[in-house]
Enzyme design. Structure first.
Site, short mmCIF file in Angstrom:
data_model
loop_
_atom_site.label_atom_id
_atom_site.label_comp_id
_atom_site.label_asym_id
_atom_site.label_seq_id
_atom_site.Cartn_x
_atom_site.Cartn_y
_atom_site.Cartn_z
N SER A 184 37.64 40.33 37.92
CA SER A 184 36.87 40.21 39.15
C SER A 184 36.25 38.83 39.33
O SER A 184 36.39 37.96 38.49
CB SER A 184 35.77 41.25 39.23
OG SER A 184 34.76 40.97 38.27
N TYR A 235 39.03 41.22 42.75
CA TYR A 235 38.10 41.97 43.59
C TYR A 235 36.69 41.44 43.38
O TYR A 235 36.37 40.79 42.39
CB TYR A 235 38.19 43.47 43.30
CG TYR A 235 37.83 43.83 41.87
CD1 TYR A 235 36.53 44.19 41.53
CD2 TYR A 235 38.79 43.81 40.87
CE1 TYR A 235 36.20 44.51 40.22
CE2 TYR A 235 38.47 44.13 39.56
CZ TYR A 235 37.18 44.48 39.25
OH TYR A 235 36.85 44.79 37.96
#
Length: 139
Positions: free
Chosen positions: A25, A58
């Protein structure tokens, strides 16, 4: 038919940390998430201006006001503290929606503080020495 268009862009942010051993991430300051209309868990593409690396991951929400842009997990092999990055999200929209979609463009300074907001994805950072491509048409 759906078209994929730019929805959000944080332009030329400075990576503040990279943690190879954290689960994937990118951690982004909550102020920047709000300004760019990004949500935790949303897919983003990261373009490293410093070395040319491109990847997708993400979003994880970072501490508000911290200026954090943290690269986590395996991406830390590609993107390092001090690198300049562009964070981009896209939306899949109908043809009719595509014709009126205006992206949220967030320009930041070297400390990842917001210095400009707009909808023109090719606009240079305000106050910088960057220039718009002479072939680009203003949004």
């Amino acid at each position: 038919m759906l078209r994929t268009l730019i929805k959000s862009k944080i332009h030329r942010a400075t990576v503040t940390q990279a943690d190879l051993h954290y689960v994937g991430s990118v951690t982004i300051d909550a102020d920047l998430l709000d300004a760019a209309d990004l949500l935790p868990g949303e897919l983003v593409h990261i373009v490293d201006v410093t070395n040319g690396a491109r990847l997708e991951t993400y979003v994880i929400e970072g501490e508000r006001g911290s200026g954090v842009i943290g690269i986590n997990g395996a991406a830390a092999h590609l993107v390092h503290p001090g690198d300049l990055v562009i964070l981009i999200s896209y939306a899949q929209v109908t043809d009719a929606e595509a014709r009126s979609l205006r992206p949220r463009v967030v320009h930041v300074d070297g400390d990842n503080r917001i210095v400009g907001l707009g909808a023109d994805a090719s606009e240079p950072v305000p106050g910088s020495d960057q220039e718009r491509s002479p072939q680009a048409v203003s949004a």
